[in-house]
Design a protein around this motif. Structure first.
Motif, mmCIF file in Angstrom:
data_model
loop_
_atom_site.group_PDB
_atom_site.id
_atom_site.type_symbol
_atom_site.label_atom_id
_atom_site.label_comp_id
_atom_site.label_asym_id
_atom_site.label_seq_id
_atom_site.Cartn_x
_atom_site.Cartn_y
_atom_site.Cartn_z
ATOM 1 N N ALA A 18 0.916 -1.418 0.210
ATOM 2 C CA ALA A 18 0.242 0.177 0.143
ATOM 3 C C ALA A 18 0.957 1.815 -0.377
ATOM 4 O O ALA A 18 1.843 1.130 0.624
ATOM 5 C CB ALA A 18 -1.123 -0.179 1.159
ATOM 6 N N ILE A 19 0.498 2.224 -0.911
ATOM 7 C CA ILE A 19 1.331 3.557 -0.732
ATOM 8 C C ILE A 19 0.931 4.468 -0.007
ATOM 9 O O ILE A 19 -0.210 5.187 0.183
ATOM 10 C CB ILE A 19 0.855 3.626 -2.417
ATOM 11 N N PRO A 20 1.861 4.984 0.663
ATOM 12 C CA PRO A 20 1.526 6.141 2.259
ATOM 13 C C PRO A 20 0.915 7.330 1.885
ATOM 14 O O PRO A 20 1.234 7.681 0.475
ATOM 15 C CB PRO A 20 2.351 5.819 3.133
ATOM 16 N N ALA A 21 -0.055 7.592 2.846
ATOM 17 C CA ALA A 21 -0.011 8.935 2.555
ATOM 18 C C ALA A 21 0.264 10.220 2.383
ATOM 19 O O ALA A 21 -0.119 10.952 1.533
ATOM 20 C CB ALA A 21 -1.027 9.553 4.195
ATOM 21 N N LYS A 22 1.727 10.308 2.422
ATOM 22 C CA LYS A 22 2.748 11.821 2.546
ATOM 23 C C LYS A 22 3.324 11.772 0.580
ATOM 24 O O LYS A 22 3.738 12.110 0.076
ATOM 25 C CB LYS A 22 3.924 11.609 3.206
ATOM 26 N N VAL A 23 2.814 10.435 0.171
ATOM 27 C CA VAL A 23 3.843 10.437 -1.132
ATOM 28 C C VAL A 23 3.354 11.125 -2.107
ATOM 29 O O VAL A 23 2.243 10.822 -2.451
ATOM 30 C CB VAL A 23 3.686 8.348 -1.993
ATOM 31 N N TYR A 24 4.134 11.760 -2.491
ATOM 32 C CA TYR A 24 3.704 12.590 -3.893
ATOM 33 C C TYR A 24 4.070 12.462 -4.995
ATOM 34 O O TYR A 24 3.141 12.855 -6.184
ATOM 35 C CB TYR A 24 3.840 14.029 -3.586
ATOM 36 N N ASP A 25 5.029 11.633 -5.647
ATOM 37 C CA ASP A 25 5.897 11.036 -6.462
ATOM 38 C C ASP A 25 5.592 9.845 -6.614
ATOM 39 O O ASP A 25 6.387 8.844 -6.195
ATOM 40 C CB ASP A 25 7.099 11.681 -6.862
ATOM 41 N N MET A 26 4.926 9.314 -7.999
ATOM 42 C CA MET A 26 5.038 8.061 -8.058
ATOM 43 C C MET A 26 5.615 7.479 -10.083
ATOM 44 O O MET A 26 4.625 6.827 -10.221
ATOM 45 C CB MET A 26 3.531 6.688 -7.874
ATOM 46 N N GLN B 33 0.679 13.797 -6.747
ATOM 47 C CA GLN B 33 0.653 14.389 -7.502
ATOM 48 C C GLN B 33 1.137 13.952 -9.474
ATOM 49 O O GLN B 33 -0.013 14.280 -9.918
ATOM 50 C CB GLN B 33 1.319 16.014 -7.760
ATOM 51 N N ASP B 34 2.048 13.594 -9.339
ATOM 52 C CA ASP B 34 2.516 12.737 -10.335
ATOM 53 C C ASP B 34 2.772 11.306 -10.387
ATOM 54 O O ASP B 34 3.462 10.190 -9.914
ATOM 55 C CB ASP B 34 3.896 12.936 -10.566
ATOM 56 N N MET B 35 1.778 10.603 -11.676
ATOM 57 C CA MET B 35 2.037 9.141 -11.956
ATOM 58 C C MET B 35 1.899 9.029 -13.350
ATOM 59 O O MET B 35 1.860 7.909 -14.321
ATOM 60 C CB MET B 35 0.619 9.187 -11.746
ATOM 61 N N GLY B 36 2.391 9.567 -13.836
ATOM 62 C CA GLY B 36 3.488 9.621 -15.395
ATOM 63 C C GLY B 36 4.490 8.461 -15.263
ATOM 64 O O GLY B 36 5.402 8.130 -14.572
ATOM 65 N N ASN C 119 -0.042 14.716 -12.895
ATOM 66 C CA ASN C 119 0.434 14.286 -14.160
ATOM 67 C C ASN C 119 -0.312 13.098 -14.456
ATOM 68 O O ASN C 119 -0.046 11.654 -13.594
ATOM 69 C CB ASN C 119 1.281 14.772 -14.389
ATOM 70 N N MET C 120 -0.807 12.583 -15.274
ATOM 71 C CA MET C 120 -0.678 10.979 -15.751
ATOM 72 C C MET C 120 -0.700 10.689 -17.192
ATOM 73 O O MET C 120 -1.044 9.235 -17.505
ATOM 74 C CB MET C 120 -2.424 10.148 -15.196
ATOM 75 N N GLN C 121 0.144 11.284 -17.780
ATOM 76 C CA GLN C 121 0.883 10.690 -18.677
ATOM 77 C C GLN C 121 0.772 9.726 -18.951
ATOM 78 O O GLN C 121 2.509 8.741 -17.923
ATOM 79 C CB GLN C 121 1.698 12.205 -19.197
ATOM 80 N N TYR C 122 0.919 7.991 -19.282
ATOM 81 C CA TYR C 122 1.255 7.284 -20.066
ATOM 82 C C TYR C 122 1.592 5.954 -18.819
ATOM 83 O O TYR C 122 1.895 5.541 -18.963
ATOM 84 C CB TYR C 122 2.424 6.574 -20.401
ATOM 85 N N ALA C 123 0.218 6.329 -18.049
ATOM 86 C CA ALA C 123 0.101 5.889 -16.506
ATOM 87 C C ALA C 123 0.206 4.842 -17.078
ATOM 88 O O ALA C 123 0.738 3.501 -15.601
ATOM 89 C CB ALA C 123 -0.777 6.834 -15.701
ATOM 90 N N PHE C 124 -0.827 4.259 -17.886
ATOM 91 C CA PHE C 124 -1.546 2.592 -17.943
ATOM 92 C C PHE C 124 -0.586 2.181 -19.468
ATOM 93 O O PHE C 124 -1.380 1.615 -20.453
ATOM 94 C CB PHE C 124 -2.804 2.139 -17.296
#
Length: 309
Positions: free
Chosen positions: A240-248, A270-273, A294-299
């Motif tokens: 699970a991804i914690p609450a403070k993560v801002y960049d993935m 914020q960033d899931m590119g 940002n979800m550029q090319y996320a999937f």
């Protein structure tokens, strides 16, 4: 008498005298001091340190034995403890170094100590006093032994980066490391170590770990997961991804065997590119926080995904 003398000489030349082999003694190539410590390099390529004082700090490539770095095959510390010191970059680029015994207690900094020691295979225990292991074993491509990261360590970014033969998962006892950037990048570990409870940055921590199968539990302090598991082609589970993560961004890109996406609990993301770029086996997308920009090319390339977020 002459005959007996000749027989004695022949025995010595054969290396046999009363059942004992005779060897030529090693000679000293160079010697000197670093702070309060004496060092000596012999013709067998053994670099020996003696004394109980402080090790002096040097910049990369500036240690007194640098002219002989290609000749060093083994490092021996003749003391169990010293009063302190910094051995950062002491053996930097020693391409022929193969083994090192236990590092003396009292040493505090080991940044880049064995960086680029491509033939190093065995290192003894690390001192409990050490606070920095930044890039300590970077590019030690043949090392493969059990290593314990002591409790006082505060810096560990890049510590095992490029240790491509490392299959033993290092034991992490410290909870003081905040930056784990590239700490295990391109290693051959199959299981992830325990993550320090104060870790904030895991940028590229396990990038290229193609044998890693499972993700570790992630601390609540975590903020940056850019490229954390990028290219982990055998990773099958995600935490699970914690609450403070801002960049993935690129976090799980290239994880072709990841079947299930992690639960994203972050309220700061914020960033899931490129986050799940080419996750070929993933069928269901996770819920996306409203904070994402940002979800550029996320999937992109998720050819088996059946349900969009």
């Amino acid at each position: 008498i002459v005959l007996r003398a000749l027989l004695l000489v022949c025995a010595l030349m054969s290396g046999i005298f009363e059942g004992t082999m005779v060897f030529a003694s090693t000679a000293t190539v160079a010697r000197g001091t670093v702070g309060d410590i004496t060092w000596l390099l012999d013709t067998d390529g053994v670099l020996t340190f003696e004394g109980k004082g402080n090790f002096a700090a040097y910049e990369a490539g500036k240690v007194p034995w640098s002219p002989y770095q290609k000749d060093i095959k083994r490092v021996v510390f003749q003391m169990a403890a010293v009063t302190g010191g910094d051995i950062s970059y002491y053996f930097y680029n020693c391409s022929g170094l193969r083994s090192v015994n236990n590092i003396p207690s009292g040493i505090k900094r080991m940044e880049g100590t064995f960086k680029n020691c491509g033939r190093l295979t065995v290192v003894g225990s690390l001192p409990e006093s050490v606070i920095s292991l930044k890039e300590t074993f970077k590019n030690c491509v043949e090392i493969n032994c059990e290593i314990v990261v002591p409790e006082k360590v505060e810096k560990g970014d890049g510590a095992f980066d490029g240790c491509t033969s490392l299959t033993y998962t290092p034991v992490i006892r410290t909870d003081l490391i905040t930056d784990m950037t590239y700490m295990f990048r391109n290693t051959d570990i199959t299981a992830a170590p325990r993550i320090p409870q104060k870790a904030k940055i895991m940028e590229g921590t396990f990038q290229g770990c193609i044998s890693l199968k499972g993700a570790p539990s992630l601390p609540l302090s975590l903020e940056n997961m850019s490229h954390t598991f990028y290219g982990c082609t055998n990773l099958t589970t995600a935490s699970a991804i914690p609450a403070k993560v801002y960049d993935m961004s690129y976090c799980y890109a290239g994880c072709t065997k990841l079947a299930s996406a992690p639960v994203i609990s972050s309220t700061s993301l914020q960033d899931m590119g490129y986050c799940f770029y080419q996750c070929l086996k993933m069928e269901n997308a996770p819920s996306i926080p409203e904070t994402v920009r940002n979800m550029q090319y996320a999937f992109w390339g998720c050819t088996n995904m059946q349900n969009a977020p």
